[in-house]
Design an enzyme around this catalytic site. Sequence first.
Site, PDB file in Angstrom:
ATOM      1  N   CYS A  48       0.834  -1.207   0.000  1.00 42.99           N
ATOM      2  CA  CYS A  48       0.000   0.000   0.000  1.00 42.99           C
ATOM      3  C   CYS A  48       0.875   1.265   0.000  1.00 42.99           C
ATOM      4  O   CYS A  48       1.544   1.529  -0.993  1.00 42.99           O
ATOM      5  CB  CYS A  48      -0.987  -0.051   1.158  1.00 42.99           C
ATOM      6  N   HIS A  62      -4.350  -5.094   0.760  1.00 42.56           N
ATOM      7  CA  HIS A  62      -4.076  -5.560   2.133  1.00 42.56           C
ATOM      8  C   HIS A  62      -4.748  -6.909   2.350  1.00 42.56           C
ATOM      9  O   HIS A  62      -5.446  -7.106   3.348  1.00 42.56           O
ATOM     10  CB  HIS A  62      -4.632  -4.566   3.153  1.00 42.56           C
ATOM     11  N   GLU A  95      -3.460  -9.427   3.417  1.00 41.42           N
ATOM     12  CA  GLU A  95      -2.943 -10.013   4.664  1.00 41.42           C
ATOM     13  C   GLU A  95      -3.862  -9.754   5.850  1.00 41.42           C
ATOM     14  O   GLU A  95      -3.777 -10.440   6.866  1.00 41.42           O
ATOM     15  CB  GLU A  95      -1.522  -9.501   4.963  1.00 41.42           C
TER      16      GLU A  95
END
Length: 237
Positions: free
Chosen positions: A107, A209, A211
């Site tokens: 990001c 994102h 994760e």
Amino acid sequence: MTSPTQSLAPRIGITGLSTYGRRSAEYRAYSDHVQAAGGIPILLGTPHHRLPANLGGLLLAGGEDVHPQHYDATPHVTYHGNHRRDAAEIALVTAALAQELPILAICRGCQLLNVVLGGSLVQDIPSQTPDPLLHEDGVRHAIAIPAGSRLATLLGTTVSTVNSYHHQAVSRLAPGLMVNARTTDGTIEGFEPGPDASPLSFLMGVQWHRELETPQDSVSQPIFRNFVESARTFRTR
Ligand code: MN
């Protein structure tokens, strides 16, 4: 003395502690993925200008906008940044690149890495992209991944779906990089070194994102595994 197992586990520096805090969900997600992939997360302090010794890799976390002065532009009205963090992370990335340390950039990290390598950013996708998709609030969108890219090889596919928490993105891609993920409004969602780069080094930027979703996330897990494996190779070469 360290045991053989400990000495094989590469230490992965993670930036962004000043923004996220040690106990945040974001930080836990980064640390958990590094650990699950066999690495030791090293949370870099507030702000940390020098790379700790013996790192195997650097994870550039998400966060605030990079100040546009770093790519010779003036701030858009939506600019919300952190000068101290910019200065610290630019120093860390510059040192990491000089060592060819494996870098995974997520990001803001993806945007920062592109800027340090000589690229520029779209400062505000909603107002500066024709027919923009929504990229904020975790909304999901498709990405297309070029066949033959490292990302396509890792994921075993040329199409995927990612979440989205950004209002900025890569504009001019830095020299030596290639786009490895793009979505339908044209926004660059990821990059990696071009075909002439050394396969020994790992460098990847991703705008999403994934994760944050689950520790077994099918997009993040292969990327973190390859990153940590590259960090292990870096330490033993
Ligand atoms: Mn997006």
